[in-house]
Each structure stands twice: as C-alpha cells, then as structure tokens.
Design an enzyme around this catalytic site. Structure first.
Site, PDB file in Angstrom:
ATOM      1  N   ASP A 281      -9.739   1.322  -4.009  1.00 46.40           N
ATOM      2  CA  ASP A 281      -8.707   1.346  -2.976  1.00 46.40           C
ATOM      3  C   ASP A 281      -8.050   2.719  -2.974  1.00 46.40           C
ATOM      4  O   ASP A 281      -8.739   3.722  -2.971  1.00 46.40           O
ATOM      5  CB  ASP A 281      -7.727   0.190  -3.229  1.00 46.40           C
ATOM      6  CG  ASP A 281      -7.063  -0.309  -1.954  1.00 46.40           C
ATOM      7  OD1 ASP A 281      -6.554   0.530  -1.190  1.00 46.40           O
ATOM      8  OD2 ASP A 281      -7.034  -1.526  -1.722  1.00 46.40           O
TER       9      ASP A 281
ATOM     10  N   ARG B 194      -7.081   0.432  12.883  1.00 46.33           N
ATOM     11  CA  ARG B 194      -5.713   0.747  12.467  1.00 46.33           C
ATOM     12  C   ARG B 194      -5.765   1.857  11.437  1.00 46.33           C
ATOM     13  O   ARG B 194      -6.836   2.184  10.905  1.00 46.33           O
ATOM     14  CB  ARG B 194      -5.006  -0.485  11.898  1.00 46.33           C
ATOM     15  CG  ARG B 194      -5.589  -1.007  10.579  1.00 46.33           C
ATOM     16  CD  ARG B 194      -4.626  -2.007   9.948  1.00 46.33           C
ATOM     17  NE  ARG B 194      -5.167  -2.653   8.762  1.00 46.33           N
ATOM     18  CZ  ARG B 194      -5.163  -2.137   7.539  1.00 46.33           C
ATOM     19  NH1 ARG B 194      -4.678  -0.909   7.354  1.00 46.33           N
ATOM     20  NH2 ARG B 194      -5.655  -2.812   6.517  1.00 46.33           N
TER      21      ARG B 194
ATOM     22  N   GLU C  40       0.836  -1.209   0.000  1.00 48.17           N
ATOM     23  CA  GLU C  40       0.000   0.000   0.000  1.00 48.17           C
ATOM     24  C   GLU C  40       0.864   1.250   0.000  1.00 48.17           C
ATOM     25  O   GLU C  40       2.070   1.199   0.247  1.00 48.17           O
ATOM     26  CB  GLU C  40      -0.901   0.040   1.249  1.00 48.17           C
ATOM     27  CG  GLU C  40      -2.366  -0.274   0.995  1.00 48.17           C
ATOM     28  CD  GLU C  40      -3.091   0.799   0.192  1.00 48.17           C
ATOM     29  OE1 GLU C  40      -2.440   1.754  -0.288  1.00 48.17           O
ATOM     30  OE2 GLU C  40      -4.312   0.674   0.025  1.00 48.17           O
TER      31      GLU C  40
ATOM     32  N   GLU D   3     -12.639  -5.397   9.527  1.00 47.18           N
ATOM     33  CA  GLU D   3     -13.353  -5.066   8.290  1.00 47.18           C
ATOM     34  C   GLU D   3     -14.857  -5.328   8.373  1.00 47.18           C
ATOM     35  O   GLU D   3     -15.489  -5.723   7.392  1.00 47.18           O
ATOM     36  CB  GLU D   3     -12.733  -5.814   7.094  1.00 47.18           C
ATOM     37  CG  GLU D   3     -11.260  -5.502   6.898  1.00 47.18           C
ATOM     38  CD  GLU D   3     -10.639  -6.181   5.690  1.00 47.18           C
ATOM     39  OE1 GLU D   3     -11.388  -6.744   4.859  1.00 47.18           O
ATOM     40  OE2 GLU D   3      -9.402  -6.158   5.569  1.00 47.18           O
TER      41      GLU D   3
ATOM     42  N   ASN E 192      -4.951   3.604   7.758  1.00 49.80           N
ATOM     43  CA  ASN E 192      -5.027   3.018   6.422  1.00 49.80           C
ATOM     44  C   ASN E 192      -5.071   4.092   5.353  1.00 49.80           C
ATOM     45  O   ASN E 192      -6.144   4.515   4.948  1.00 49.80           O
ATOM     46  CB  ASN E 192      -6.288   2.141   6.302  1.00 49.80           C
ATOM     47  CG  ASN E 192      -6.300   1.321   5.025  1.00 49.80           C
ATOM     48  OD1 ASN E 192      -5.374   0.576   4.761  1.00 49.80           O
ATOM     49  ND2 ASN E 192      -7.362   1.447   4.238  1.00 49.80           N
TER      50      ASN E 192
ATOM     51  N   ASN F   1     -10.149   4.911   2.491  1.00 49.52           N
ATOM     52  CA  ASN F   1      -8.950   4.927   1.665  1.00 49.52           C
ATOM     53  C   ASN F   1      -8.750   6.337   1.143  1.00 49.52           C
ATOM     54  O   ASN F   1      -9.680   7.114   1.013  1.00 49.52           O
ATOM     55  CB  ASN F   1      -9.043   3.924   0.515  1.00 49.52           C
ATOM     56  CG  ASN F   1      -8.268   2.649   0.828  1.00 49.52           C
ATOM     57  OD1 ASN F   1      -7.045   2.687   0.989  1.00 49.52           O
ATOM     58  ND2 ASN F   1      -8.971   1.532   0.961  1.00 49.52           N
TER      59      ASN F   1
END
Length: 288
Positions: free
Chosen positions: A195, A98, A17, A119, A100, A146
């Site tokens: 994403d 967390r 990522e 999730e 992201n 995202n």
C-alpha cells in the site's frame, strides 16, 4: 524498531490513508468516509472535516492552507473555514477513477496517483504537478496506484502497483521526467498487498501491507531489513512525526473485513503509533 504498536486515535476509518506530519499534528484521510482528520498527539485533540467526496490525500500548500485530492479533482482546502476551491481536474474523461495517495519532493513538486474505484480496470495513472502545470508522468497504467515516495537525494521515485504486488524504482531526471521503471520489491503471496510507501532519513523504504498485518522496511537494494506487526490486518501507510520525527504514525482500514473479522479486530481503522528506531524526513509543501 522497539516496543509495540498502539492505537492513539480510535476513528474506526473505513479506509484510513495518507498520514502526514504538519504543524505538530497528524493529518490523514478516510477515503470511503469522505473525511479529513487532524490529531494533535501532545494534547489528544482531534477534529475532522467532511469533504463531500472520496478524498485520497491531504498535503500542505506552499501558499497556505492545504491541498486535497478528491474524486472530483485537486482542491485547495481551508481548515479554518472548511472551504474548498477546485484547482485541477486531472482525469475528466475517467469518471470511474478516483485519486489515491500522493507526495511532494524537495522542490515542492506534487506527485499523485489515480485508480479505478471499482478496482478492476487498469486506468490508474501517476501524475505530476510542477510550475503550475499538471500532467501524466508517463508510467504504464495499473489498476491501483499507491505512493509515490521520493528518495532522500530526489533522484528516485518509488511507485506502487498494489494489485500487481510490485514496488517499482524509477529514475527522476533533472527536468522531472521519469526514466525506465525497474522492479524493486515484489510482495510474496500471502503477505498482503503493498500500500502506501514512505522514505526515512536513512533512505530506506517503508511500506504498509493491506491484508498483511503490518509494515515492512526495505533498503536501497530492495532487501527486507525490518518489520512491525499490527493487531489489525489492513495497514495502509505510515509517516514520521513528533518534534524529532522519530515516532511512526500509521493509518489502517476496516474495508473488506467480514463481520467476524471486524469483531476480532475492534481497532481496525484506527490511527496507530510505534517507535521505528529511525528518523523521518520533513514534508515539503506543494507548490501548485
């Protein structure tokens, strides 16, 4: 877009990522592998660091070194020594969350999101750090955030609700507060999940497609104007690099692939490159 997509670094990341171009290198993370990676295309040199916790992103800091978003909070990271210094815990009451994905705007303000690590719960929020102060940016919570990505003029923020398959367009006011979100793009069923987003120099939005085998490019009106297919299913995010910022580098993931799928996608989790046919925007270091 021209040419083909090629793997340029075979790291086999579980969840690659957050690629950025900084100091003639591509920096990116493997969230589940808990590692930061650095790749120098000119020489082929690569190095990685163990962060000791799941790491969502890495960005340069205006005062030197880097800032990383760990599950334990924002940390200053010194690549020379590997040392980490805690700066801020954005969600101390949400241990199941967390961090992201993140970006900076032209003023050096840091924008980053969180998500439920399981999730399932809508506990992901967008945060903003400016002038030494970090706060919730005020958008509705989602399961997986995202981005965000910021428009060329700095007036629009693109916020991604991954499981909702929606990219939202949000006005940014002069005081860095946010206006009312407007639906910008909805990814259709069967095309994967949106994403990480990236903006190019023509103010078009690029989005990685997790489970969608590639990246897409959308104009300011949300119209699909281009795409690039990858040899792996899970494409997470891309950035622009090289001396002229005209090479696209994209992270991918092996996460969620069954054994047969993994065997059929030996390059899943690698860093890829291709010619996007357009120039990118240089990153601004974070002022926090």
């Amino acid at each position: 877009m021209a040419g083909t997509v090629q793997s340029v670094l075979g790291v086999g990341a579980t969840l690659g990522e957050g690629p950025i171009w900084f100091e003639d290198a591509v920096w990116f993370v493997d969230i589940k592998g808990r590692r930061v990676h650095r790749f120098v295309p000119a020489t082929g040199a690569a190095r990685s660091w163990d962060m000791g916790a799941e790491v969502g992103w890495i960005l340069p800091a205006a005062t030197g070194g880097m800032i990383v978003g760990l599950q334990t909070g924002l940390h200053r990271f010194d690549p020379a020594s590997g040392a980490l210094q805690l700066l801020h815990r954005p969600e101390p009451g949400l241990p199941g969350n967390r961090l992201n994905d993140a970006t900076t705007d032209a003023q050096g303000r840091l924008w980053f999101g969180s998500m439920d690590n399981g999730e399932t719960a809508a506990t992901g929020r967008l945060h903003r750090c400016a002038d030494g102060h970090c706060s919730d940016a005020g958008l509705p919570p989602v399961v997986i955030t995202n981005g965000p990505a910021i428009s060329v003029d700095g007036r629009t923020l693109y916020h991604v609700d991954t499981l909702g398959r929606t990219i939202w367009r949000v006005p940014i006011h002069d005081d860095a507060s946010l206006g009312t979100p407007v639906r910008h793009v909805t990814i259709e069923d069967g095309a994967g999940y949106p994403d990480g987003p990236t903006i190019d120099a023509e103010d078009h939005l690029w989005i990685g497609l997790f489970g969608g085998w590639g990246v897409r490019r959308y104009d300011q009106a949300g119209k699909l104007v281009g795409s690039m297919r990858f040899p792996v299913a899970n494409v997470t995010k891309m950035t622009f690099g090289g001396a002229d910022l005209r090479t696209a580098y994209a992270t991918t993931a092996a996460k969620g692939l069954r054994a047969a799928e993994r065997a059929a996608q030996p390059q899943a989790g690698d860093l890829f490159a291709f010619d996007p046919g357009v120039q990118g925007i240089r990153i601004t270091a974070a002022k926090i």
